[in-house]
Motif scaffolding. Structure first.
Motif, PDB file in Angstrom:
ATOM      1  N   THR A   1      -1.578   3.021 -11.978  1.00 32.54           N
ATOM      2  CA  THR A   1      -1.078   2.325 -10.795  1.00 32.54           C
ATOM      3  C   THR A   1      -1.985   1.165 -10.411  1.00 32.54           C
ATOM      4  O   THR A   1      -1.506   0.083 -10.034  1.00 32.54           O
ATOM      5  CB  THR A   1      -0.933   3.300  -9.618  1.00 32.54           C
TER       6      THR A   1
ATOM      7  N   THR B   1       1.951   6.211  -7.331  1.00 35.18           N
ATOM      8  CA  THR B   1       0.940   7.035  -7.997  1.00 35.18           C
ATOM      9  C   THR B   1       1.448   8.454  -8.225  1.00 35.18           C
ATOM     10  O   THR B   1       1.280   9.027  -9.311  1.00 35.18           O
ATOM     11  CB  THR B   1      -0.362   7.070  -7.173  1.00 35.18           C
ATOM     12  N   GLU B   2       2.084   9.021  -7.225  1.00 37.70           N
ATOM     13  CA  GLU B   2       2.614  10.382  -7.359  1.00 37.70           C
ATOM     14  C   GLU B   2       3.746  10.438  -8.374  1.00 37.70           C
ATOM     15  O   GLU B   2       3.828  11.379  -9.177  1.00 37.70           O
ATOM     16  CB  GLU B   2       3.089  10.890  -5.995  1.00 37.70           C
TER      17      GLU B   2
ATOM     18  N   ILE C   1       1.037   3.981  -3.138  1.00 42.32           N
ATOM     19  CA  ILE C   1       0.708   5.397  -2.919  1.00 42.32           C
ATOM     20  C   ILE C   1       1.829   6.280  -3.445  1.00 42.32           C
ATOM     21  O   ILE C   1       1.588   7.269  -4.162  1.00 42.32           O
ATOM     22  CB  ILE C   1       0.454   5.665  -1.422  1.00 42.32           C
ATOM     23  N   LEU C   2       3.064   5.926  -3.106  1.00 42.69           N
ATOM     24  CA  LEU C   2       4.206   6.687  -3.611  1.00 42.69           C
ATOM     25  C   LEU C   2       4.322   6.572  -5.125  1.00 42.69           C
ATOM     26  O   LEU C   2       4.647   7.552  -5.812  1.00 42.69           O
ATOM     27  CB  LEU C   2       5.494   6.185  -2.958  1.00 42.69           C
TER      28      LEU C   2
ATOM     29  N   ASP D   1       0.835  -1.209   0.000  1.00 42.33           N
ATOM     30  CA  ASP D   1       0.000   0.000   0.000  1.00 42.33           C
ATOM     31  C   ASP D   1       0.867   1.254   0.000  1.00 42.33           C
ATOM     32  O   ASP D   1       0.629   2.190  -0.766  1.00 42.33           O
ATOM     33  CB  ASP D   1      -0.917  -0.014   1.228  1.00 42.33           C
ATOM     34  N   ASN D   2       1.892   1.275   0.838  1.00 39.15           N
ATOM     35  CA  ASN D   2       2.792   2.433   0.879  1.00 39.15           C
ATOM     36  C   ASN D   2       3.505   2.627  -0.458  1.00 39.15           C
ATOM     37  O   ASN D   2       3.622   3.754  -0.952  1.00 39.15           O
ATOM     38  CB  ASN D   2       3.822   2.250   1.994  1.00 39.15           C
TER      39      ASN D   2
ATOM     40  N   LEU E   1      -3.680   7.270 -11.200  1.00 40.15           N
ATOM     41  CA  LEU E   1      -4.376   6.288 -10.362  1.00 40.15           C
ATOM     42  C   LEU E   1      -4.774   5.060 -11.176  1.00 40.15           C
ATOM     43  O   LEU E   1      -4.649   3.923 -10.712  1.00 40.15           O
ATOM     44  CB  LEU E   1      -5.620   6.925  -9.733  1.00 40.15           C
TER      45      LEU E   1
ATOM     46  N   ARG F   1      -3.704  13.224 -12.339  1.00 33.85           N
ATOM     47  CA  ARG F   1      -3.894  12.420 -11.128  1.00 33.85           C
ATOM     48  C   ARG F   1      -4.802  11.222 -11.420  1.00 33.85           C
ATOM     49  O   ARG F   1      -4.518  10.097 -10.994  1.00 33.85           O
ATOM     50  CB  ARG F   1      -4.507  13.291 -10.031  1.00 33.85           C
TER      51      ARG F   1
END
Length: 320
Positions: free
Chosen positions: A130, A102-103, A99-100, A95-96, A127, A123
């Motif tokens: 990812t 995606t950016e 999230i990173l 999950d971490n 998403l 964005r």
């Protein structure tokens, strides 16, 4: 403040007053103005003329560490992982990392489009990419296990899987490539290229993320291996160090600009072995089950089952 900076300050404070440097003589204001002129006008290289944040190499490296740990938690994960908490570790780590990711995908997309899309659109696209990438991780792991097995079976010096995962640069390079290739195919081409360069820096193996590589792939030793963007590699292929699968010609358009993305690298069919130092150039086909000897320079296709040595290559005009 870094240790180096602290040391430099301490040395200057300890120096006699007469030995200390005079006021800086590099005319900082003028230099800043000249660099601004170059940056903004005379040598402006900004994509679409806008200031945008590029992907962070440090963050991408951290993401790769997290993805490796999620794929192989008992090898790349934390030492205290056990049967009771391994799923929690994988979920949290993944999950971490996503999230990173995606950016970083969002940042990279701004440099691969001709228009100037709104940030909300970037964005949303990031998403989607990812999410699609995440859904492919189980199948990517399956292919990587076939690569791991090929390394174990193909190297008499290999004693176990952990040794290969933790100590073989070829395995590290192919893990990074499998991840980068998936992102490349989903449209995150800039980010995928950054991942391949991180792998190159760590292993000395340069694989373009666009290259198509089948399962059970093994790179032995690996230093100096180069695989070009449009190379196609079949199943159960083995390469040794300093092998190049490169382009021989670079087609240009009417203006003289290179044509991007045209097929120009070799096709290597299933069950091929290419030994150390061999150079295979152009859109040629290495037939199934062939063996290309060390230091061979090859620029023509060879049929299935071929055994190509330096002497054979020379007799067929392959030293041009």
């Amino acid at each position: 403040m870094t240790e180096i900076t602290q040391h430099a300050i301490a040395l200057q404070e300890e120096a006699p007053a007469a030995a200390r440097p005079l006021a800086p003589g590099w005319k900082l204001d003028a230099l800043v103005a000249q660099l601004r002129l170059s940056r903004e006008i005379t040598h402006n290289i900004r994509h679409q003329g806008r200031i945008r944040r590029t992907p962070s190499r440090e963050t991408v490296t951290s993401i790769l560490d997290g993805l490796q740990a999620a794929l192989f938690p008992s090898h790349y994960g934390q030492s205290e992982i056990g049967a009771g908490n391994i799923d929690y570790f994988v979920g949290s780590t993944l999950d971490n990392a996503l999230i990173l990711l995606t950016e970083q995908v969002r940042r990279s997309l701004a440099f691969t489009r001709d228009d100037v899309p709104p940030e909300a659109s970037l964005r949303e696209q990031a998403l989607a990419i990812t999410g699609d990438f995440a859904s492919r991780l189980p199948s990517i792991r399956g292919v990587l296990v076939s690569d791991l097995t090929a390394a174990f079976r193909g190297d008499p010096a290999a004693t176990n899987f952990p040794e290969i995962l933790l100590g073989y640069p070829g395995m590290t390079a192919i893990i990074y490539h499998r991840l980068a290739h998936a992102l490349h195919g989903l449209g995150a081409t800039f980010l995928a290229r950054l991942i391949s360069d991180i792998a190159h820096s760590k292993t000395g193996i340069d694989i373009h993320p666009g290259a198509e590589i089948g399962g059970s792939f093994f790179i032995d030793h690996g230093t100096g291996v180069v695989i070009g963007e449009t190379a196609v590699i079949g199943e159960r292929v083995r390469l040794y160090q300093a092998v190049t699968l490169g382009a021989r010609h670079f087609p240009a358009d009417e203006s003289g600009a290179l044509v991007k993305g045209s097929p120009r690298h070799p096709i290597v069919e299933d069950d091929v072995v290419i030994y150390a130092g061999a150079t295979v150039l152009g859109r040629i086909t290495i037939g199934r089950g062939s063996a290309i000897g060390g230091n061979v320079w090859l620029t023509r296709s060879v049929p299935p089952g071929s055994q190509i040595t330096q002497a054979h290559a020379r007799s067929n005009g392959q030293v041009d």
